[in-house]
Each structure stands twice: as C-alpha cells, then as structure tokens.
Enzyme design. Structure first.
Site, PDB file in Angstrom:
ATOM      1  N   PRO A   2      24.059  -5.197  13.794  1.00  0.00           N
ATOM      2  CA  PRO A   2      24.391  -3.818  13.450  1.00  0.00           C
ATOM      3  C   PRO A   2      23.166  -3.030  13.010  1.00  0.00           C
ATOM      4  CG  PRO A   2      25.947  -5.356  12.472  1.00  0.00           C
ATOM      5  CD  PRO A   2      24.840  -6.180  13.040  1.00  0.00           C
ATOM      6  N   GLU A   3      23.091  -1.793  13.467  1.00  0.00           N
ATOM      7  CA  GLU A   3      22.008  -0.899  13.090  1.00  0.00           C
ATOM      8  C   GLU A   3      22.542   0.115  12.088  1.00  0.00           C
ATOM      9  OE1 GLU A   3      19.952   0.541  16.599  1.00  0.00           O
ATOM     10  OE2 GLU A   3      20.270  -1.358  17.644  1.00  0.00           O
ATOM     11  N   HIS A 100      36.665 -18.199   9.381  1.00  0.00           N
ATOM     12  CA  HIS A 100      35.471 -17.354   9.329  1.00  0.00           C
ATOM     13  C   HIS A 100      35.548 -16.315   8.228  1.00  0.00           C
ATOM     14  CE1 HIS A 100      34.152 -19.342  12.888  1.00  0.00           C
ATOM     15  NE2 HIS A 100      35.046 -18.781  13.676  1.00  0.00           N
ATOM     16  N   ARG A 119      29.321 -16.179  13.107  1.00  0.00           N
ATOM     17  CA  ARG A 119      28.044 -16.848  13.359  1.00  0.00           C
ATOM     18  C   ARG A 119      27.233 -17.119  12.100  1.00  0.00           C
ATOM     19  NH1 ARG A 119      25.440 -13.847  18.507  1.00  0.00           N
ATOM     20  NH2 ARG A 119      26.719 -12.048  17.939  1.00  0.00           N
ATOM     21  N   ARG A 162      -2.368   3.977  15.676  1.00  0.00           N
ATOM     22  CA  ARG A 162      -1.626   2.733  15.911  1.00  0.00           C
ATOM     23  C   ARG A 162      -1.721   2.356  17.378  1.00  0.00           C
ATOM     24  NH1 ARG A 162       1.596  -0.084  11.764  1.00  0.00           N
ATOM     25  NH2 ARG A 162       1.296   1.213   9.929  1.00  0.00           N
TER      26      ARG A 162
END
Length: 283
Positions: A2-3, A100, A119, A162
């Site tokens: 997830p972001e 879970h 997981r 950079r």
C-alpha cells in the site's frame, strides 16, 4: 505494498470507529509479524483511549491516552477491517479466514477492528508519543507530499546534481515520503517526464510541474479509495477504484491515453521495480 492513498483511505475509515473511543480488549494472537510485537502489547493497548489517528508516510499512527503512540504498517497484504455491532458481516463477505486475524481490537461500544495479514509483512510498534519523530522508521522521512513543506524550492534543492533517475528520486522516502511505484509512474506520465531522465538534469519548469501533478494524483486516488491490485481493501471490505484510472501503470503494450499521442506504453525495470511509461510523450 500500500502507498500513501491506500494508507490514508484506511486511516480515514478507522477514524469514526476508533478516534476518541476506548479499547475494551486487545487480542494479540501471535508473537510477531514482520518483527516481534512490543512487550506486553495486549495489556498496554487494553483500557486506553485513542485520542487521535493520523498518518505519516505509509504508517498509521494512533495517539493513546497512555502517552504512547501505536504505529501500524500494513505491509504487503495487511487489512484493517471493521465489524460494526450488531451485524458483523464484513469478514465473511471478504473471505478473510480467522487464522490471518492477528490483532483484534474490541472497542467499548461493541465495534471490532481486526488486523488481518495473510503474508505477515505488516508490523506494529508502541512508541512514547514524545519520541515519535525519533523512531527508526520515521526519523529519516522526507516531507509529506500533500503538506506545505513539500515545495518547489525544496524539491529543486533535493534534486540538484542528483545522478539518479527521477523515478528513483521520487521513490526515495528521504526526499518525499509516501510515494510508491504506482503513483510515481502516473505522475511522470502526466508531466511528460521519462522515468529514465536524470533528476539533476530536470529544468526548473519541469520540477515545478511535478508538485501539482503529485498532489492531484494522490488526491484523486484517495477520493477513489486507493488502488486495489491484489490485497488492498478499505476498512468496510470494499475495493479501491483508482486502478480503473491508470494511464500507464500495468498497461504495457496498450495505447497511450494522452490526447494526440500515438505512443504505446512500455515497461522497463529500474532498481528491481517495473516502470511503465510512453516513450513518445515522456522525454
């Protein structure tokens, strides 16, 4: 994983059920996830009130009446699912089996919030609230992309000289926190910037174009409940819907959707991650 939009969506879903509410009982059903749980976590989270819920980068933070803050990281497959008394339907509808369900919060008003993680790459920690910014997961994070500290001047200074690709720079959590692979691909397509372009070679105008694109993409994704590719669910068990708006991500060999462009979306691998872009309109 997830972001920012997915974590923000989950945090907002938890607020009506947990913020200002007392945890009557906490059940911790295993000793660890990605890392061991903090000592006596169940006892420390039972009987406390959650004063406020907020997000930092990809972490959900719950400030507690005990002067500690609970840090929650969803990992690859973590879900925070709510069962509102008396119906308690969401678990069975989403086929989240009990094995879970690793941490269960039973709220004083009868609601149940369950951390389900098939997981087990998620994590939780308890931190003194006064030392939150010093925690090893938070102390090196860059500014929030939706906050005032993330400015054109700041980004220009961080990207100056950079030598890394701009895709890698925007994924660097020390430069800007919360951005992930999906949304950086979408942002670069909107701005017409190739993911291969060296960050230090971007003009001031192109750097300036990144800020509104980043904010627009994130806000649109939050409004859509995030992106559900495999594991993400909102707290009511529903999918996110922003994946239906992808312009480039996971669209390899499909036509570019930008008006007037006849390009085809390509996929390359950068630092072990897939980058999707249009070689015609992204330069």
């Amino acid at each position: 994983m997830p972001e920012l939009p997915e974590v923000e969506t989950v945090m907002r879903g938890l607020q009506p059920v947990m913020e200002g509410k007392r945890i009557a009982l906490t059940e911790v059903r295993r000793p660890d996830l990605r890392w061991p749980f903090p000592e006596k976590m169940a006892e420390r989270l039972t009987g406390v009130t959650i004063k406020a819920l907020h997000r930092r980068s990809k972490y959900i933070l719950a400030d507690l009446s005990s002067n500690e803050t609970l840090l929650i990281h969803l990992g690859m497959s973590g879900r925070m699912l709510i069962d509102q008394a008396p119906t308690a339907k969401f678990h069975s509808e989403q086929n989240c089996t009990g094995k879970h369900d690793h941490v269960v919060f039973r709220m004083d008003d009868g609601a149940t919030v369950t951390f389900n993680d098939a997981r087990r790459f998620g994590a939780m920690d308890l931190i003194p609230s006064t030392a939150l910014d010093e925690h090893w997961l938070l102390d090196k994070l860059g500014p929030e992309p939706l906050g005032n500290a993330f400015s054109e001047a700041y980004l220009r200074g961080r990207l100056k000289e950079r030598n890394m690709p701009i895709k890698s720079a925007l994924l660097d959590q020390r430069i800007v926190s919360g951005l992930g692979n999906i949304y950086v691909c979408e942002v670069l397509h909107r701005t017409g910037i190739s993911p291969k372009r060296k960050a230090g070679n971007l003009s001031g105008a192109r750097i300036a174009s990144l800020l509104p694109a980043i904010r627009d993409v994130l806000k649109e994704a939050i409004e859509a409940g995030g992106s559900s590719l495999r594991d993400h669910r909102q707290t009511n068990g529903e999918l996110g819907y922003f994946q239906h708006n992808f312009a480039v991500y996971d669209r390899e060999d499909q036509p570019c959707q930008k008006a007037g462009c006849d390009g085809v979306i390509k996929r390359i691998v950068q630092s072990g991650r897939s980058s999707f872009y249009c070689p015609i309109c992204q330069r």
